[in-house]
Write a protein that holds these residues in place. Structure first.
Motif, mmCIF file in Angstrom:
data_model
loop_
_atom_site.group_PDB
_atom_site.id
_atom_site.type_symbol
_atom_site.label_atom_id
_atom_site.label_comp_id
_atom_site.label_asym_id
_atom_site.label_seq_id
_atom_site.Cartn_x
_atom_site.Cartn_y
_atom_site.Cartn_z
ATOM 1 N N ILE A 5 56.405 47.685 75.576
ATOM 2 C CA ILE A 5 56.820 47.586 74.180
ATOM 3 C C ILE A 5 57.483 48.909 73.820
ATOM 4 C CG2 ILE A 5 54.562 48.320 73.293
ATOM 5 C CD1 ILE A 5 55.117 46.313 70.943
ATOM 6 N N PHE A 6 58.604 48.810 73.105
ATOM 7 C CA PHE A 6 59.332 50.023 72.751
ATOM 8 C C PHE A 6 59.683 50.016 71.272
ATOM 9 C CE2 PHE A 6 62.714 47.029 73.613
ATOM 10 C CZ PHE A 6 63.675 47.324 72.656
ATOM 11 N N THR A 7 59.924 51.203 70.754
ATOM 12 C CA THR A 7 60.411 51.363 69.390
ATOM 13 C C THR A 7 61.663 52.224 69.424
ATOM 14 O OG1 THR A 7 59.064 53.324 69.016
ATOM 15 C CG2 THR A 7 58.099 51.208 68.380
ATOM 16 N N LEU A 8 62.476 52.038 68.439
ATOM 17 C CA LEU A 8 63.634 52.901 68.217
ATOM 18 C C LEU A 8 63.407 53.581 66.869
ATOM 19 C CD1 LEU A 8 66.502 50.527 69.440
ATOM 20 C CD2 LEU A 8 65.331 52.322 70.719
ATOM 21 N N THR A 9 64.424 54.162 66.303
ATOM 22 C CA THR A 9 64.281 54.785 64.990
ATOM 23 C C THR A 9 64.354 53.701 63.907
ATOM 24 O OG1 THR A 9 66.657 55.156 64.844
ATOM 25 C CG2 THR A 9 65.328 56.943 65.773
ATOM 26 N N PRO A 10 63.787 53.955 62.724
ATOM 27 C CA PRO A 10 63.808 52.948 61.661
ATOM 28 C C PRO A 10 65.218 52.507 61.258
ATOM 29 C CG PRO A 10 62.190 54.621 61.137
ATOM 30 C CD PRO A 10 62.948 55.104 62.355
ATOM 31 N N ASP A 11 66.210 53.369 61.450
ATOM 32 C CA ASP A 11 67.576 53.010 61.071
ATOM 33 C C ASP A 11 68.371 52.352 62.206
ATOM 34 O OD1 ASP A 11 67.649 55.370 62.544
ATOM 35 O OD2 ASP A 11 69.387 56.160 61.455
ATOM 36 N N GLU A 32 58.550 42.473 81.453
ATOM 37 C CA GLU A 32 58.866 41.923 80.135
ATOM 38 C C GLU A 32 59.010 43.090 79.163
ATOM 39 O OE1 GLU A 32 57.085 38.627 77.062
ATOM 40 O OE2 GLU A 32 55.668 39.706 78.311
ATOM 41 N N PHE A 33 59.995 42.998 78.259
ATOM 42 C CA PHE A 33 60.252 44.065 77.302
ATOM 43 C C PHE A 33 60.255 43.495 75.888
ATOM 44 C CE2 PHE A 33 62.085 45.298 81.318
ATOM 45 C CZ PHE A 33 61.537 46.565 81.484
ATOM 46 N N LEU A 34 59.473 44.110 75.020
ATOM 47 C CA LEU A 34 59.346 43.674 73.639
ATOM 48 C C LEU A 34 59.681 44.823 72.710
ATOM 49 C CD1 LEU A 34 55.873 41.902 73.971
ATOM 50 C CD2 LEU A 34 58.131 40.827 74.066
ATOM 51 N N ALA A 35 60.356 44.497 71.616
ATOM 52 C CA ALA A 35 60.673 45.507 70.610
ATOM 53 C C ALA A 35 59.539 45.576 69.597
ATOM 54 C CB ALA A 35 61.985 45.156 69.912
ATOM 55 N N GLY A 36 59.077 46.796 69.323
ATOM 56 C CA GLY A 36 58.036 47.006 68.325
ATOM 57 C C GLY A 36 58.649 47.250 66.961
ATOM 58 N N ASP A 37 57.818 47.261 65.964
ATOM 59 C CA ASP A 37 58.243 47.499 64.585
ATOM 60 C C ASP A 37 58.738 48.940 64.452
ATOM 61 O OD1 ASP A 37 58.520 47.899 61.852
ATOM 62 O OD2 ASP A 37 56.671 46.861 61.347
ATOM 63 N N PRO A 38 59.996 49.130 64.049
ATOM 64 C CA PRO A 38 60.533 50.497 63.953
ATOM 65 C C PRO A 38 59.901 51.313 62.832
ATOM 66 C CG PRO A 38 62.121 48.914 63.120
ATOM 67 C CD PRO A 38 60.989 48.121 63.706
ATOM 68 N N ASP A 39 59.149 50.679 61.939
ATOM 69 C CA ASP A 39 58.532 51.405 60.837
ATOM 70 C C ASP A 39 57.154 51.964 61.173
ATOM 71 O OD1 ASP A 39 60.707 51.030 59.111
ATOM 72 O OD2 ASP A 39 60.011 49.032 58.575
ATOM 73 N N VAL A 40 56.684 51.748 62.403
ATOM 74 C CA VAL A 40 55.404 52.328 62.813
ATOM 75 C C VAL A 40 55.595 53.831 62.946
ATOM 76 C CG1 VAL A 40 53.657 52.406 64.623
ATOM 77 C CG2 VAL A 40 54.690 50.218 63.989
ATOM 78 N N GLY A 41 54.858 54.580 62.181
ATOM 79 C CA GLY A 41 55.035 56.029 62.151
ATOM 80 C C GLY A 41 54.648 56.709 63.458
ATOM 81 N N GLY A 42 55.413 57.730 63.831
ATOM 82 C CA GLY A 42 55.081 58.547 64.988
ATOM 83 C C GLY A 42 55.472 57.970 66.333
ATOM 84 N N PHE A 43 56.133 56.847 66.345
ATOM 85 C CA PHE A 43 56.495 56.213 67.616
ATOM 86 C C PHE A 43 57.978 55.884 67.673
ATOM 87 C CE2 PHE A 43 51.958 55.283 67.295
ATOM 88 C CZ PHE A 43 51.532 55.741 68.524
ATOM 89 N N GLU A 44 58.833 56.822 67.361
ATOM 90 C CA GLU A 44 60.273 56.587 67.430
ATOM 91 C C GLU A 44 60.760 56.850 68.844
ATOM 92 O OE1 GLU A 44 62.342 58.856 64.499
ATOM 93 O OE2 GLU A 44 61.400 57.789 62.847
ATOM 94 N N ASN A 45 61.652 55.980 69.318
ATOM 95 C CA ASN A 45 62.253 56.120 70.647
ATOM 96 C C ASN A 45 61.188 56.304 71.725
ATOM 97 O OD1 ASN A 45 64.787 55.826 69.526
ATOM 98 N ND2 ASN A 45 65.114 58.017 69.332
ATOM 99 N N ILE A 81 68.938 55.239 78.360
ATOM 100 C CA ILE A 81 69.520 54.281 77.407
ATOM 101 C C ILE A 81 69.544 54.885 76.011
ATOM 102 C CG2 ILE A 81 69.186 52.036 76.292
ATOM 103 C CD1 ILE A 81 67.978 51.089 79.027
ATOM 104 N N ILE A 82 68.468 55.572 75.620
ATOM 105 C CA ILE A 82 68.416 56.225 74.302
ATOM 106 C C ILE A 82 69.530 57.263 74.194
ATOM 107 C CG2 ILE A 82 67.041 57.761 72.812
ATOM 108 C CD1 ILE A 82 66.088 54.812 72.879
ATOM 109 N N GLU A 83 69.731 58.051 75.253
ATOM 110 C CA GLU A 83 70.827 59.037 75.232
ATOM 111 C C GLU A 83 72.175 58.351 75.097
ATOM 112 O OE1 GLU A 83 70.959 62.464 75.180
ATOM 113 O OE2 GLU A 83 68.833 62.201 74.733
ATOM 114 N N ASP A 84 72.359 57.241 75.807
ATOM 115 C CA ASP A 84 73.617 56.512 75.756
ATOM 116 C C ASP A 84 73.865 55.881 74.390
ATOM 117 O OD1 ASP A 84 73.941 57.213 78.397
ATOM 118 O OD2 ASP A 84 73.449 55.223 79.186
ATOM 119 N N LEU A 85 72.794 55.608 73.636
ATOM 120 C CA LEU A 85 72.926 54.998 72.310
ATOM 121 C C LEU A 85 73.410 55.986 71.255
ATOM 122 C CD1 LEU A 85 69.788 52.676 71.942
ATOM 123 C CD2 LEU A 85 72.183 51.980 72.042
ATOM 124 N N LYS A 86 73.234 57.279 71.508
ATOM 125 C CA LYS A 86 73.658 58.274 70.525
ATOM 126 C C LYS A 86 75.156 58.179 70.316
ATOM 127 C CE LYS A 86 69.836 61.376 71.347
ATOM 128 N NZ LYS A 86 69.387 62.653 71.849
#
Length: 91
Positions: A5-11, A32-45, A81-86
């Motif tokens: 499970i992964f998170t990105l930034t809220p935006d 398997e890869f699942l997207a988590g809620d981006p509003d969960v605090g402290g778990f960005e990227n 992937i996170i670096e490539d998304l910037k």
């Protein structure tokens, strides 16, 4: 198979989440890869491997730990992937 499970930034856009899932699934089709809620605090990227349970057979509820080498490979790929998304904008 390990579930991650992964998170990105809220935006982050939905396209960014879709891109991360597509790239991870292409590189690691056995997981398997699942997207988590981006509003969960402290778990960005962040990406985490979830522990599973067999729950059947001779050892009900047996905990099956993910392969640490594979977890490391997934985390490294996720970081790239996170670096490539910037600066990336969906077309």
């Amino acid at each position: 198979m390990t579930t991650f499970i992964f998170t990105l930034t809220p935006d982050a856009s939905s396209a960014a989440f879709e891109r991360v899932i597509a790239e991870l699934e292409a590189a690691f089709p056995q997981h398997e890869f699942l997207a988590g809620d981006p509003d969960v605090g402290g778990f960005e990227n962040t990406i985490l491997a979830l522990h599973g349970s067999a729950g059947s057979g001779d050892f009900p509820g047996e905990v099956i730990l993910p392969n640490l080498t594979q977890v490391s490979e997934v985390k490294m790929a996720f970081g790239q992937i996170i670096e490539d998304l910037k600066g990336w904008k969906p077309s």
